[in-house]
Scaffold this active site. Structure first.
Site, mmCIF file in Angstrom:
data_model
loop_
_atom_site.group_PDB
_atom_site.id
_atom_site.type_symbol
_atom_site.label_atom_id
_atom_site.label_comp_id
_atom_site.label_asym_id
_atom_site.label_seq_id
_atom_site.Cartn_x
_atom_site.Cartn_y
_atom_site.Cartn_z
ATOM 1 N N ARG A 1 -16.181 -16.921 -15.033
ATOM 2 C CA ARG A 1 -17.291 -17.739 -15.501
ATOM 3 C C ARG A 1 -16.966 -18.148 -16.935
ATOM 4 O O ARG A 1 -17.061 -17.340 -17.846
ATOM 5 C CB ARG A 1 -18.608 -16.975 -15.442
ATOM 6 C CG ARG A 1 -19.022 -16.675 -14.030
ATOM 7 C CD ARG A 1 -20.435 -16.218 -13.974
ATOM 8 N NE ARG A 1 -20.589 -14.911 -14.591
ATOM 9 C CZ ARG A 1 -21.714 -14.215 -14.543
ATOM 10 N NH1 ARG A 1 -22.753 -14.697 -13.916
ATOM 11 N NH2 ARG A 1 -21.810 -13.037 -15.111
ATOM 12 N N ALA B 1 -22.107 -22.111 -12.724
ATOM 13 C CA ALA B 1 -23.505 -22.422 -12.388
ATOM 14 C C ALA B 1 -23.991 -23.553 -13.266
ATOM 15 O O ALA B 1 -23.544 -23.713 -14.413
ATOM 16 C CB ALA B 1 -24.401 -21.196 -12.580
ATOM 17 N N ALA C 1 -26.681 -23.601 -14.684
ATOM 18 C CA ALA C 1 -27.444 -23.001 -15.786
ATOM 19 C C ALA C 1 -26.567 -22.490 -16.919
ATOM 20 O O ALA C 1 -27.081 -22.161 -17.983
ATOM 21 C CB ALA C 1 -28.293 -21.846 -15.256
ATOM 22 N N TYR C 2 -25.258 -22.400 -16.706
ATOM 23 C CA TYR C 2 -24.396 -21.826 -17.744
ATOM 24 C C TYR C 2 -24.094 -22.864 -18.825
ATOM 25 O O TYR C 2 -23.419 -23.867 -18.585
ATOM 26 C CB TYR C 2 -23.090 -21.316 -17.149
ATOM 27 C CG TYR C 2 -23.227 -20.189 -16.155
ATOM 28 C CD1 TYR C 2 -24.365 -19.382 -16.123
ATOM 29 C CD2 TYR C 2 -22.213 -19.921 -15.237
ATOM 30 C CE1 TYR C 2 -24.492 -18.359 -15.222
ATOM 31 C CE2 TYR C 2 -22.330 -18.879 -14.325
ATOM 32 C CZ TYR C 2 -23.475 -18.104 -14.318
ATOM 33 O OH TYR C 2 -23.597 -17.086 -13.404
ATOM 34 N N GLN C 3 -24.611 -22.578 -20.007
ATOM 35 C CA GLN C 3 -24.321 -23.373 -21.197
ATOM 36 C C GLN C 3 -24.564 -24.869 -20.974
ATOM 37 O O GLN C 3 -23.715 -25.703 -21.269
ATOM 38 C CB GLN C 3 -22.892 -23.111 -21.669
ATOM 39 C CG GLN C 3 -22.610 -21.648 -22.059
ATOM 40 C CD GLN C 3 -23.502 -21.157 -23.180
ATOM 41 O OE1 GLN C 3 -24.610 -20.704 -22.935
ATOM 42 N NE2 GLN C 3 -23.031 -21.241 -24.411
#
Length: 358
Positions: A26, A68, A70-72
């Site tokens: 990730r 995802a 939603a990541y950063q």
């Protein structure tokens, strides 16, 4: 070591495939803006270093990459997508990404669960620069959207060729059991994987989720495989940017540090015995339990150490030695926060400042 072509194996049968290297990365963007800018984490890395780690992972045989929306604020998807397009053939890697529940704004504006999923996948595919993802994961349970709508939305994008398989994350065993029962009844795709919170110092998934998945042939791809670095260093050791700044990890683990440190000390003991790192011992244990752990990496030696774990075999006595001190833990992280009573409140995870496709 032999690395199998993952795409030739059904995702719901991965754990029967032997030693497949499926360590997931990730990667995200290092925040140069204030916390309100490009993401919620200050300890993640920039695109240049992300590319170095992904390139090294590919060289070592890593073929499964998790991210995802939603990541950063979507930059994780963008960085992963660009790196994989430059360094790998699309058919040689498995790409997974995740979508969030509907927001209050969407609900108030009449956006259905089906349309929400369409908007999410279109945005993720644009971020990734890809036509499809291999595994599309329901990031956490949406208490305000009927599971029938979620499954219908996922069925539509699978039929459209935008996702090959679907998975779920951060749920209870009853939830995935209910969802797959509904899917079977309606002729929708079933969830073939679960990405839950599971590692040597947090083993609550073993109560119901692990037995259920073993019975139903569902792949286990847990996150926080190293407990945000705690299983990679001795108790009290810090010195990393994440150890200092990751407040969410502190929320998940600090309350149980005393009991967890007993296990961590045993990991250190076995690492000295075998002449390997604590990372290798911790992941070697987890690899005896699951299909593919999600392993985050912010330095080259992180991914190199993770790969080495595949070559370490722990004896039954050593596995028992690591497991014996464990005591029950309260829910932590998303599972502690994402409750029906909190469904209408602002969540720690969001799509940030990115523009979502309509």
């Amino acid at each position: 070591m032999c690395f199998w072509p993952i795409l030739e194996i059904r995702l719901d049968q991965l754990h029967k495939a032997g030693k497949i290297l499926e360590l997931l990365l990730r990667q995200s963007k290092k925040m140069s803006a204030p916390p309100s800018g490009r993401g919620q984490h200050s300890w993640t890395i920039d695109e240049e270093h992300t590319r170095e780690i992904i390139k090294r992972g590919l060289e070592l045989g890593v073929n499964f990459y998790d991210t995802a929306i939603a990541y950063q604020s979507g930059t994780s998807e963008q960085y992963v997508g660009r790196a994989l397009r430059d360094f790998a053939k699309r058919e040689d890697v498995v790409v997974a990404t995740k979508f969030l529940p509907r927001t209050q704004e969407e609900i108030e504006n009449g956006v259905s669960g089906q349309q929400h999923i369409e908007n999410m996948i279109n945005t993720s595919l644009k971020n990734l620069g890809m036509d499809y993802v291999d595994l599309y994961i329901y990031h956490m349970w949406d208490w305000q959207t009927p599971i029938e709508d979620i499954l219908d939305g996922l069925n539509r994008i699978v039929k459209a060729g935008k996702a090959r398989y679907i998975g779920i994350s951060n749920c209870f065993a009853w939830q995935i059991a209910k969802a797959n029962a509904v899917a079977e009844k309606e002729g929708f795709p079933k969830f073939v994987s679960i990405q839950g919170h599971y590692n040597l110092i947090f083993r609550e998934e073993e109560r119901e989720m692990v037995p259920y998945c073993n019975e139903e042939n569902i792949a286990l791809t847990p996150y926080s495989a190293l407990a945000s670095g705690r299983l990679s260093r001795r108790p009290g050791e810090g010195g990393t940017k994440r150890a200092k700044e990751d407040t969410y990890a502190k929320f998940k683990y600090d309350a149980t540090a005393a009991q967890d440190n007993v296990i961590i000390s045993r990991v250190a003991e076995l690492s000295e015995k075998h002449g390997v790192t604590m990372t290798e011992v911790s992941l070697a244990w987890l690899l005896t339990k699951v299909t593919a752990p999600v392993v985050g990496a912010t330095k080259l030696h992180h991914i190199e150490g993770a790969v080495k774990a595949l070559d370490l075999s722990l004896t039954p006595e050593e596995i028992l030695y690591l497991e014996e001190p464990y005591v029950p833990h309260p829910l932590a992280g998303v599972m502690a926060q994402n409750k029906p009573a909190a469904a209408t409140k602002k969540h720690v995870w969001s799509t940030g400042d990115q523009k979502i496709a309509k």
